[in-house]
Motif scaffolding. Structure first.
Motif: not given
Length: 409
Positions: A251-272
């Protein structure tokens, strides 16, 4: 008794004799007798039912089991012969050249610029001379499809020839793909399509410089794109995100995707919601993620993102789910020193944009129908996307100013 007396009695008794009126029951009985007679004759007799069924052509053949090697080989060989026959029915290069020669010989003047035209009469003449393989192209329906605004009622020879070429190419591709349908069921599995593209790579001039070590990445990317939109992305970016080089993304590595401004809440849902392995994402799952984010106007992409936003799995987004994701945007705004925006205002804007059938619920179909799905999802999951939306008027004005400055120079 003479015949006159017999006739008199028959006329006096209407329900007797050959001309009497039959009762309703007698008519039904006679009808049933006739039906039984002809049905039995057609069926071959009641005692020969099994013989009759044997005359019905067999229309179903079960697939051979894994241990029935001979039957499997027979099936593969018969499919190969069938596809070869279909391939021979297509126009080859020599036949296409001959078709072009005939079309050019029968063109109907005057030309439109440098474009040769042909009328329907000459069109039919070419069809007669072109041979049986071309018969399917020389129909009134095809001519009408290509007929546009020509005042003489003609069609462009080049447009017609291109139409034939495309049809031939499509059929060739269909036959080529069918050769990789190992199961012979009329569809390609992911592994089948991977084999097709892998063997296709050496024939593609655009991939001449691609190192063989990257073949697997290219194949996986191309196949995933097919499967995503039907039921080359930045491979280098994936490798750059994978900081520990284990072939997976945390999740930490994916958070740097694009402009690295996606929210942690959304990334949590991706991995869920998405398929992961020990909490990390593989390349195929990453491709689905990227395809969804980069094609947010497409229904398939919106369906992917909607599932992530629908945290209660209710089939719609309500005020609670919108607030759940937007609070994370507000948190990021505080961190970056920006003045937080009222959720109430954002919520009202979203409902105004979507105009859902239910004023309190936004369904996937509502998002798709509104043509605003990409904007809505961007607002909820990405700070940079939200900032761009909020400052859209200022950005447009700035672009106009820059354009004016360029014009002045």
């Amino acid at each position: 008794m003479d015949w006159k007396e017999v006739l008199r009695r028959r006329l006096a008794t209407p329900n007797s004799g050959p001309n009497r009126k039959k009762s309703e029951q007698e008519l039904k009985d006679e009808e049933m007798d006739l039906f039984t007679k002809y049905y039995s004759k057609w069926k071959g007799g009641r005692k020969n039912t099994n013989e009759f069924y044997k005359t019905i052509p067999r229309f179903y053949y079960r697939l051979p089991a894994e241990d029935e090697v001979l039957l499997q080989k027979l099936r593969e060989e018969s499919r190969a012969v069938f596809l070869q026959r279909k391939s021979r029915e297509l126009l080859d290069n020599e036949e296409l050249q001959n078709l072009w020669f005939l079309l050019d010989k029968h063109q109907t003047p005057p030309m439109i610029g440098e474009e040769a035209m042909i009328n329907y009469e000459n069109f039919l003449k070419v069809g007669e001379k072109a041979g049986p393989k071309c018969k399917q192209f020389f129909t009134a329906k095809v001519f009408a499809k290509l007929l546009h605004t020509d005042s003489y009622g003609r069609i462009s020879i080049m447009q017609f020839f291109n139409y034939v070429m495309r049809k031939v190419w499509l059929h060739q591709t269909r036959i080529g793909l069918s050769l990789y349908d190992v199961a012979g069921q009329g569809y390609l599995r992911e592994s089948d399509l991977e084999n097709y593209i892998l063997e296709l790579i050496p024939t593609l001039p655009q991939l001449d410089g691609l190192e063989k070590s990257f073949y697997s990445f290219y194949v996986c990317t191309a196949v995933r794109k097919f499967f995503f939109f039907l039921d080359p992305l930045r491979t280098g970016q994936y490798l750059n995100l994978d900081k520990d080089h284990n072939g997976m993304l945390s999740k930490e590595e994916l958070s740097r995707y694009g402009t690295a401004t996606m929210t942690n809440v959304f990334l949590d849902r991706v991995f869920q919601e998405c398929l992961t392995y020990d909490g990390e994402m593989d390349y195929k799952t990453y491709l689905d993620f990227v395809l969804a984010l980069e094609n947010r106007k497409e229904p398939a992409a919106l369906q992917y993102i909607f599932k992530l936003l629908d945290i209660e799995n209710k089939g719609y987004l309500n005020v609670f789910s919108l607030n759940y994701f937007f609070r994370a945007i507000q948190e990021l705004m505080k961190i970056h020193g920006q003045d937080p925006v009222s959720f109430q205002d954002v919520k009202d804007e979203i409902f105004d944009m979507v105009k859902p059938k239910d004023p309190l619920k936004i369904s996937l179909q509502d998002l798709i129908n509104s043509n605003q799905g990409d904007t809505v999802t961007t607002i909820l999951i990405d700070l940079n996307g939200f900032w761009t939306y909020e400052n859209r008027e200022a950005l447009v004005a700035n672009d106009n100013e820059n354009s004016a400055d360029l014009d002045d120079t």
